[in-house]
Design a protein around this motif. Structure first.
Motif, PDB file in Angstrom:
ATOM      1  N   ALA A   1       5.603  16.622  -5.528  1.00 58.33           N
ATOM      2  CA  ALA A   1       6.603  16.560  -4.482  1.00 58.33           C
ATOM      3  C   ALA A   1       6.199  16.242  -3.305  1.00 58.33           C
ATOM      4  CB  ALA A   1       7.559  18.114  -4.459  1.00 58.33           C
ATOM      5  N   GLY A   2       6.941  15.545  -2.538  1.00 60.09           N
ATOM      6  CA  GLY A   2       6.290  15.152  -1.107  1.00 60.09           C
ATOM      7  C   GLY A   2       6.960  13.674  -0.681  1.00 60.09           C
TER       8      GLY A   2
ATOM      9  N   THR B   1       0.862  -1.112   0.010  1.00 57.55           N
ATOM     10  CA  THR B   1      -0.026   0.105   0.009  1.00 57.55           C
ATOM     11  C   THR B   1       0.697   1.373   0.150  1.00 57.55           C
ATOM     12  OG1 THR B   1      -1.607  -1.237   1.291  1.00 57.55           O
ATOM     13  CG2 THR B   1      -2.084   1.032   1.225  1.00 57.55           C
ATOM     14  N   TRP B   2       0.454   2.091  -0.996  1.00 54.17           N
ATOM     15  CA  TRP B   2       1.469   3.411  -1.002  1.00 54.17           C
ATOM     16  C   TRP B   2       0.654   4.577  -0.472  1.00 54.17           C
ATOM     17  CZ3 TRP B   2       6.139   4.469  -2.593  1.00 54.17           C
ATOM     18  CH2 TRP B   2       7.343   3.343  -3.089  1.00 54.17           C
ATOM     19  N   PHE B   3       1.357   5.557   0.200  1.00 55.63           N
ATOM     20  CA  PHE B   3       0.677   6.744   0.706  1.00 55.63           C
ATOM     21  C   PHE B   3       1.586   7.920   0.327  1.00 55.63           C
ATOM     22  CE2 PHE B   3      -0.235   3.363   3.708  1.00 55.63           C
ATOM     23  CZ  PHE B   3      -1.699   3.809   3.993  1.00 55.63           C
ATOM     24  N   PHE B   4       0.898   9.062  -0.082  1.00 57.80           N
ATOM     25  CA  PHE B   4       1.642  10.403  -0.472  1.00 57.80           C
ATOM     26  C   PHE B   4       1.315  11.228   0.589  1.00 57.80           C
ATOM     27  CE2 PHE B   4       1.152  14.303  -3.426  1.00 57.80           C
ATOM     28  CZ  PHE B   4       2.452  14.533  -2.989  1.00 57.80           C
ATOM     29  N   ASN B   5       2.299  11.682   1.197  1.00 60.66           N
ATOM     30  CA  ASN B   5       1.840  12.840   2.341  1.00 60.66           C
ATOM     31  C   ASN B   5       0.989  12.192   3.242  1.00 60.66           C
ATOM     32  OD1 ASN B   5       4.278  14.557   1.263  1.00 60.66           O
ATOM     33  ND2 ASN B   5       2.616  15.862   0.163  1.00 60.66           N
ATOM     34  N   GLU B   6       0.997  11.163   3.669  1.00 59.26           N
ATOM     35  CA  GLU B   6       0.131  10.159   4.725  1.00 59.26           C
ATOM     36  C   GLU B   6      -1.352  10.086   4.043  1.00 59.26           C
ATOM     37  OE1 GLU B   6       0.086  12.300   8.357  1.00 59.26           O
ATOM     38  OE2 GLU B   6       2.429  12.044   8.485  1.00 59.26           O
ATOM     39  N   GLN B   7      -1.557  10.304   2.837  1.00 60.88           N
ATOM     40  CA  GLN B   7      -2.908   9.996   2.208  1.00 60.88           C
ATOM     41  C   GLN B   7      -2.926   8.965   1.360  1.00 60.88           C
ATOM     42  OE1 GLN B   7      -5.411  11.694   3.056  1.00 60.88           O
ATOM     43  NE2 GLN B   7      -4.714  12.557   4.552  1.00 60.88           N
ATOM     44  N   LEU B   8      -3.653   7.951   1.328  1.00 62.54           N
ATOM     45  CA  LEU B   8      -3.610   6.759   0.665  1.00 62.54           C
ATOM     46  C   LEU B   8      -3.828   7.009  -0.998  1.00 62.54           C
ATOM     47  CD1 LEU B   8      -4.050   3.784   0.287  1.00 62.54           C
ATOM     48  CD2 LEU B   8      -6.502   3.921   0.377  1.00 62.54           C
ATOM     49  N   ILE B   9      -2.866   6.412  -1.770  1.00 58.28           N
ATOM     50  CA  ILE B   9      -2.969   6.711  -3.178  1.00 58.28           C
ATOM     51  C   ILE B   9      -4.047   5.459  -3.914  1.00 58.28           C
ATOM     52  CG2 ILE B   9      -1.726   6.324  -5.341  1.00 58.28           C
ATOM     53  CD1 ILE B   9       0.985   7.138  -3.816  1.00 58.28           C
TER      54      ILE B   9
ATOM     55  N   ILE C   1       8.448   2.081   4.332  1.00 56.70           N
ATOM     56  CA  ILE C   1       9.833   2.920   4.212  1.00 56.70           C
ATOM     57  C   ILE C   1       9.269   4.087   3.474  1.00 56.70           C
ATOM     58  CG2 ILE C   1      10.142   1.539   1.805  1.00 56.70           C
ATOM     59  CD1 ILE C   1      12.946   1.846   2.156  1.00 56.70           C
ATOM     60  N   ALA C   2      10.120   5.189   3.598  1.00 59.38           N
ATOM     61  CA  ALA C   2       9.617   6.396   2.907  1.00 59.38           C
ATOM     62  C   ALA C   2      10.672   6.951   2.061  1.00 59.38           C
ATOM     63  CB  ALA C   2       9.487   7.757   4.038  1.00 59.38           C
ATOM     64  N   THR C   3      10.221   7.531   1.039  1.00 61.31           N
ATOM     65  CA  THR C   3      11.232   8.202  -0.159  1.00 61.31           C
ATOM     66  C   THR C   3      10.543   9.638  -0.270  1.00 61.31           C
ATOM     67  OG1 THR C   3      11.261   5.899  -1.035  1.00 61.31           O
ATOM     68  CG2 THR C   3      11.866   7.924  -2.462  1.00 61.31           C
ATOM     69  N   ASP C   4      11.474  10.352  -0.192  1.00 64.29           N
ATOM     70  CA  ASP C   4      11.119  11.808  -0.284  1.00 64.29           C
ATOM     71  C   ASP C   4      11.473  12.217  -1.897  1.00 64.29           C
ATOM     72  OD1 ASP C   4      10.231  12.529   2.079  1.00 64.29           O
ATOM     73  OD2 ASP C   4      12.400  12.563   2.969  1.00 64.29           O
ATOM     74  N   VAL C   5      10.619  12.736  -2.490  1.00 62.15           N
ATOM     75  CA  VAL C   5      10.578  13.049  -3.947  1.00 62.15           C
ATOM     76  C   VAL C   5      10.709  14.650  -3.951  1.00 62.15           C
ATOM     77  CG1 VAL C   5       9.805  12.932  -6.199  1.00 62.15           C
ATOM     78  CG2 VAL C   5       9.708  11.228  -4.817  1.00 62.15           C
ATOM     79  N   VAL C   6      11.764  15.072  -4.737  1.00 63.20           N
ATOM     80  CA  VAL C   6      11.876  16.722  -4.893  1.00 63.20           C
ATOM     81  C   VAL C   6      11.446  16.767  -6.540  1.00 63.20           C
ATOM     82  CG1 VAL C   6      13.386  18.529  -5.008  1.00 63.20           C
ATOM     83  CG2 VAL C   6      13.568  16.917  -2.925  1.00 63.20           C
TER      84      VAL C   6
END
Length: 1032
Positions: free
Chosen positions: A579-580, A541-549, A595-600
């Motif tokens: 970005a986030g 399961t993937w989350f973007f800025n803690e919101q479910l994708i 695991i978290a990945t930061d995307v710029v």
């Protein structure tokens, strides 16, 4: 797996108790579904049916039994008594108003306990006859006040009173002088008059029984010892000094005074508050009525009686009361032995209610320390089986009593796992923690122990049994796997339940946390690789800025690319908003990891901020701004744009400095137009591109200055006699340089030295007319037009030459001739006038024509331009006589008319079209034949024919004339042709034949015909066309 053991004598007690509860598949406590209500029984003297029934019904299982109380004493219905109970209803026959009036309550009981109903009152309404049959006369003097007593007989129920004057149906009418109290029944006359003398009878009506009785008549007699003098009011009817009124009731206050003159009655609140709109004052102000009494209506009220001799008043206080109303009630509860109970019971009311509790319909004994009642709350500690039953909270004040019911069950049960068995298999990961719950049903709560395999489980720093009996194991190893058994016991028995613990390999994310740097529009893959126990399924399961994708619904940007055993995702065409922080969450049935990945995301810069404009002059403005977000790519330059009400959108402007570098946050904008409203915005650029523009600045207006732009296209001429007409193109508003803009028109004749000037104040003006009788016709003038505004005069434009108005032509054309060309055309020719003189020009000629049935002033007009001497008038009616005149015109007007010329148009052309057209085509020519057209009697004779033809792919048409009914056209037939034929006469061309389409011919010979109306012609044409196209 569940095992039960017990102690025989204790099980016997438990089974006996539980068997009582299990007599029905749905055991139910008693619950009222119908409770008794208060009754007012109308008693009539001769009515043999004196019976009432109080209703009472409760549901429950076993079915409830019923008992009744009257005034807290049990009623014992016996055979032959006046009381009978049917179901739950109480029937009372042969009512006795001395014995049966009171408060009744119903009790409903079954094996769960007893509940007591609300209170219901029984009142018996009656009205007896007056005992006294004669009354002494009442003697009063004229002007004196009097009270006639009613003295109602024994009664029960609401009464109303009225008085008969002399004889029925003449009733006393109430007004400011006479009043009948509905409290006492007495008749009050404030000031007796001679007309009041007579017999008065009090009429009493019972509103419940609807019965009515009349008292003995009372005679009112005037005394002969004189008239009563004036005296101050004496209040005879007054309301209580203190009166309590229930919420929602209607209160009526009476006030009446005797006096001479008749007193006036008024009401007020002592606190000065105005009466609400619902308050009603009636019966000549003697009755104050307050409906639907509320808390805000409480207070002290005053009645004032006043006449010319003085005044008097009475006061009374209305108090608000409300019977109890439950706010919080106890709820049915199940408790274990030795547990504790707390039931809250709260009610509103005025005065504040007091509380008591009933158990099974009887007052609850609170002499034991473990039973306490505090402010309505009931608490019982160390519960025992005898505490089981039906409880009622009673909230009461002197205006009422309410009941709230609740059931208390005390449960005594041996340990039982039937509803909460241990999970057959519990999964745990190596190195993790696990909690194995053990929640058997038992009362009272006993002891819980654990076994692993067949051995008792020993607690350690990793293994512990919690207070609730559940087992916790920390830092699990492979050796912890096995069969675990929970054993529960109390004084009623013992039971156990077992389940296996399976230890799995942990799930580990092998991808390292990272930061990705991408540019807008690129696509990027975010990896999420794991190692796991092969026997377990894994979910990503993937989350973007803690919101479910939500894949597939994000405009197609996100896509899973990792396959079944990897959680990689791709972000396509990435945007700044993407970005986030992206979090990959991995979950199995045993454990989870993330695991978290930061995307710029680098992109074009955001809009600059805080655009400010100041130091505004007539042609410059100073613009400053703050940098917006650079979106992770350093800014390289800025650009300033401007917009006015006259520009097409935003336009680039000149700035100082010309190049605005990354650190340049202000610039002077140049080359602005004076007195124009501007908005400015700024755009930033970096290596990625140019970003969105800033928000527009506030609107500013440049300062005004002398105008610099002169009108364009200065010209003129024409006009009326003695006029010089000067025209120009107005200067646009954005070039007027300030308010008060206008024009300065200067002109002088050729050869003169001084200029004449005139001011034109309208900025939208485009002409000026100078009129002077001394101006020679058609004389040249030098003209120039300048500008000015409130700051002063600007420059003049270039000098140009304009002629004054000329004179209209003075002579008429001569030798005017007309010739009919056809049924609709006439040719007119004439001798021209001299083209130009020193005073006038000829710009063309105007032809006017009309028929005999028309007036000359409605004639049609046609004009020629230039020095023409021939004109053709078209669109005329056939075979019609026309009158024609001709005159010259120029810019000053028209000259005199020529002599009238008469002409008649020719007869109309043939109305019939050429018919039966047949064609024959070879590869080099087309032969056409058709029937001769015969003119009708009123039509022009046929002089010949015109054949029109063209290639179907071209618009240019060719014409061939012939005086025969056939024609041979030498045309190559490798193209499709369209042909029409018209008859020609002196009246013009006649109707056209049908369109003839000749297809391209690929064979040596083809034949066809035009479409005709006859069926035979249609068939022949279709056959030939089909044959030709088939051969093609």
């Amino acid at each position: 797996m569940t095992v039960k053991m017990g102690f025989p004598w204790k099980l016997l007690v438990l089974q006996s108790f539980m068997g009582c509860l299990a007599e029905s598949s749905v055991p139910l406590k008693p619950v009222f579904i119908k409770q008794p209500g208060s009754i007012v029984f109308p008693l009539h003297p001769n009515d043999p049916s004196r019976e009432v029934t109080f209703s009472c019904e409760a549901q429950g299982y076993p079915p409830p039994s019923y008992r009744w109380k009257m005034n807290d004493t049990f009623i014992s219905p016996r055979l032959g008594s006046r009381y009978g109970v049917s179901g739950g209803n109480l029937r009372i026959s042969q009512l006795n108003k001395e014995e049966d009036v009171g408060i009744y309550q119903c009790l409903a009981s079954n094996s769960f306990g007893t509940i007591l109903s609300r209170e219901a009152s029984l009142h018996i309404a009656y009205l007896e006859d007056f005992k006294t049959q004669r009354r002494s006369p009442v003697r009063v003097r004229e002007g004196q006040g009097v009270v006639l007593l009613c003295g109602p007989p024994p009664h029960m129920g609401e009464l109303t009173f009225s008085w008969i004057f002399n004889e029925y149906p003449s009733f006393v009418k109430q007004d400011t002088r006479r009043f009948v109290s509905q409290k006492t029944g007495n008749l009050y006359i404030a000031k007796v008059e001679p007309s009041d003398v007579g017999n008065y009878t009090c009429v009493v009506t019972n509103m419940v029984t609807k019965s009515r009785v009349q008292g003995p008549p009372t005679s009112l007699v005037l005394r002969s010892d004189g008239i009563m003098g004036e005296y101050e009011p004496k209040i005879e009817v007054q309301f209580p000094e203190a009166l309590s009124v229930a919420k929602g009731l209607t209160v009526k206050l009476e006030c009446f005074a005797l006096g001479n003159p008749v007193p006036a009655i008024s009401w007020r609140r002592v606190d000065g508050a105005p009466f609400s709109r619902k308050v009603d004052v009636s019966r000549a102000s003697s009755l104050l009525e307050i409906p639907y009494f509320q808390q805000e209506d409480a207070g002290q009220y005053e009645c004032v009686a006043e006449n010319s001799r003085g005044k008097n008043s009475v006061k009374g206080k209305l108090s608000f009361y409300a019977p109890p109303h439950l706010l919080e009630t106890p709820q049915d509860t199940q408790k274990a032995i030795d547990d504790s109970l707390l039931w809250e019971c709260k009610a509103s009311g005025k005065p504040k209610p007091s509380y008591k509790w009933l158990k099974n319909g009887e007052p609850l004994e609170t002499f034991e320390d473990r039973i306490q009642v505090v402010n309505g709350a009931l608490s019982i500690s160390s519960l025992t089986l005898p505490d089981t039953g039906m409880y009622q909270c009673v909230a009461e004040n002197r205006y009422g009593r309410v009941f709230a019911n609740a059931e208390l069950r005390i449960i005594a049960v041996a340990p039982d796992f039937s509803d909460s068995m241990l999970k057959a298999q519990t999964l745990a990961r190596q190195g993790g923690d696990v909690l194995i719950e053990c929640r058997p049903r038992m009362s009272p709560r006993g002891m819980i122990s654990w076994r692993k395999g067949k051995e008792a489980l020993r607690e350690s720093h990793r293994v512990s049994v919690l207070d609730n009996g559940s087992l916790r194991i920390s830092n699990i190893t492979k050796l912890d796997a096995g069969l675990y058994t929970c054993v529960a016991r109390n004084q009623f028995g013992v039971a156990s339940s077992a389940g296996a613990l399976v230890v799995k390999e942990p799930t580990i994310i092998t991808t390292k946390a990272a930061q990705l740097d991408v540019t807008v529009g690129e696509s990027v893959v975010l990896p999420c690789q794991v190692s796991r126990d092969p026997s377990l399924d894994v979910r990503f399961t993937w989350f973007f800025n803690e919101q479910l994708i939500s894949f597939g619904s994000q405009d197609g940007y996100f896509e899973k690319v990792g396959g079944r055993f990897a959680g990689d995702i791709m972000i396509r065409n990435i945007q700044l908003r993407h970005a986030g922080r992206y979090t990959c969450a991995v979950q199995t049935n045993v454990d989870s990891a993330s695991i978290a990945t930061d995307v710029v995301v680098r992109g074009a810069p955001g809009p600059p901020l805080d655009i400010q404009v100041d130091h505004v002059t007539e042609s410059t403005a100073f613009v400053s701004w703050s940098p917006g977000p650079d979106n992770h790519s350093p800014l390289s330059k800025y650009a300033v744009q401007a917009r006015t009400p006259f520009s097409l959108g935003w336009q680039a402007v000149q700035t100082v400095p010309e190049i605005l570098g990354r650190n340049q946050l202000a610039a002077r904008v140049t080359d602005l137009s004076p007195w124009v409203e501007y908005e400015f915005r700024v755009l930033a650029t970096n290596a990625i591109g140019t970003g969105e523009p800033s928000k527009p600045s506030r609107k500013i207006r440049t300062k005004d200055t002398l105008p610099r732009i002169t009108p364009a296209r200065v010209g003129g001429g024409g006009g009326s006699r003695s006029e010089l007409v000067i025209t120009w193109e107005p200067v646009p508003e954005e070039m007027q340089s300030g308010p008060g803009f206008g024009y300065v028109v200067a002109f002088r004749p050729h050869g003169a030295q001084s200029w004449m000037q005139a001011a034109v104040t309208s900025p939208d003006a485009s002409r000026y007319i100078f009129k002077n009788e001394s101006i020679p016709p058609f004389s040249p003038f030098y003209v120039k037009v300048g500008v000015y505004n409130n700051r002063g005069e600007g420059p003049f434009g270039p000098v140009t030459t304009i002629y004054s108005a000329e004179e209209e032509p003075s002579r008429a054309p001569t030798r005017v001739r007309a010739k009919s060309l056809s049924a609709s055309e006439v040719e007119v020719n004439w001798k021209p006038l001299p083209w130009s003189t020193s005073k006038r020009r000829i710009m063309g000629y105007e032809l006017r024509y009309w028929t005999k049935t028309q007036r000359q002033d409605t004639a049609s007009v046609m004009r020629t331009v230039g020095n023409k001497t021939v004109a053709v008038i078209r669109g005329l009616d056939p075979r019609t006589a026309y009158h024609i005149t001709l005159r010259a015109y120029n810019s000053a007007g028209t000259g005199p008319d020529s002599a009238v010329v008469n002409i008649t148009t020719k007869r109309p052309p043939p109305s019939r079209a050429p018919a039966k057209v047949v064609w024959n085509a070879t590869n080099s020519k087309i032969i056409l034949k058709w029937d001769q057209v015969k003119a009708l009697e009123n039509e022009s004779e046929v002089m010949g024919y015109k054949v029109f033809y063209k290639q179907s792919r071209h618009n240019r048409e060719s014409v061939v004339e012939t005086n025969r009914t056939s024609l041979e056209l030498a045309l190559p037939v490798d193209e499709d042709y369209i042909i029409q034929i018209k008859a020609v006469s002196e009246g013009g061309e006649g109707r056209s034949s049908r369109l003839i389409t000749i297809p391209r011919i690929a064979v040596a010979h083809a034949v066809g015909a035009a479409s005709e109306i006859s069926v035979l012609s249609v068939l022949v044409t279709q056959l030939l066309s089909c044959t030709a196209r088939t051969l093609l």
